[in-house]
Design a protein around this motif. Sequence first.
Motif, PDB file in Angstrom:
ATOM      1  N   SER A  56      11.149  62.821  29.416  1.00 29.64           N
ATOM      2  CA  SER A  56      10.462  61.715  30.075  1.00 29.64           C
ATOM      3  C   SER A  56       9.048  61.577  29.533  1.00 29.64           C
ATOM      4  O   SER A  56       8.412  62.563  29.131  1.00 29.64           O
ATOM      5  N   GLU A  57       8.552  60.358  29.531  1.00 30.70           N
ATOM      6  CA  GLU A  57       7.233  60.095  28.944  1.00 30.70           C
ATOM      7  C   GLU A  57       6.141  60.941  29.590  1.00 30.70           C
ATOM      8  O   GLU A  57       5.245  61.442  28.905  1.00 30.70           O
ATOM      9  N   LYS A  58       6.229  61.155  30.887  1.00 26.39           N
ATOM     10  CA  LYS A  58       5.175  61.895  31.585  1.00 26.39           C
ATOM     11  C   LYS A  58       5.147  63.367  31.187  1.00 26.39           C
ATOM     12  O   LYS A  58       4.115  64.035  31.342  1.00 26.39           O
ATOM     13  N   ASP A  59       6.269  63.884  30.657  1.00 24.12           N
ATOM     14  CA  ASP A  59       6.347  65.305  30.291  1.00 24.12           C
ATOM     15  C   ASP A  59       6.189  65.556  28.798  1.00 24.12           C
ATOM     16  O   ASP A  59       6.165  66.711  28.364  1.00 24.12           O
TER      17      ASP A  59
END
Length: 243
Positions: free
Chosen positions: A178-181
């Motif tokens: 995921s982009e946030k990770d």
Amino acid sequence: MRYAIYFTPPPNDALTMIAANWLGRDAFSGANVKLPSLRAIEGLDIAALTEEPRRYGFHATLKAPFRLAEGKSEGELLSALLHFSASITPFTIPRLVIRRLGDFFALVPDAPVSELNQLANDVVVAFDRFRAPLNAVETARRKPEKLTENQRHLLERWGYPYVFDAFRFHMTLTGAVSEKDQDLVERQLAAFFAPVLDEPVEVGNIALFVEQEPGAPFEVHSLHPLSAGVPVSQRVKPQHISD
């Protein structure tokens, strides 16, 4: 059964061992390897993060997985690999780096290595006679609706959309992140692989991987040393891992 022609370092290579530790499986022995305990990415499921590349084993694709064409045998494929590998001169990748490719992470060369592209091109062409045409399920798995027109043409002609001009050498380390990770995972990967990232990687063999049944993990069947230009007295025989 499906076969694939990949590059992977030998089983005792430091890169192979650290990659097996990261992915949680050794593609040579087929054994599971205890996943690392990484405080820096607590809250992320490493087993889930590495689920897809763990099934395929640590590798770079040269000839994507294929069923044998009608009338072809494993023995004929092994014989062709023996003769092909004897015609290729070993070479070195000066340095690998961690890189995000779309939504996943992989090891890629720090700078272009022309020998890699040529090897991949030659493998695709030389072994296409062993590949059965894709069936509808195999075609759908490649999600042709998301491919460019050229990639769809390559898929239809060669059974894989990322060959020739669309080829990019990479050794996959994660599934989709995921982009946030992504920043967190990238930092952790760089730290985990730091002991080997400054070491050159010898491309001294190609490997035949096998998938015994649909969905089964891919395992190394045999290693085939590249031996053009190598004195006869120094040549290494193909290594059949299952023996």
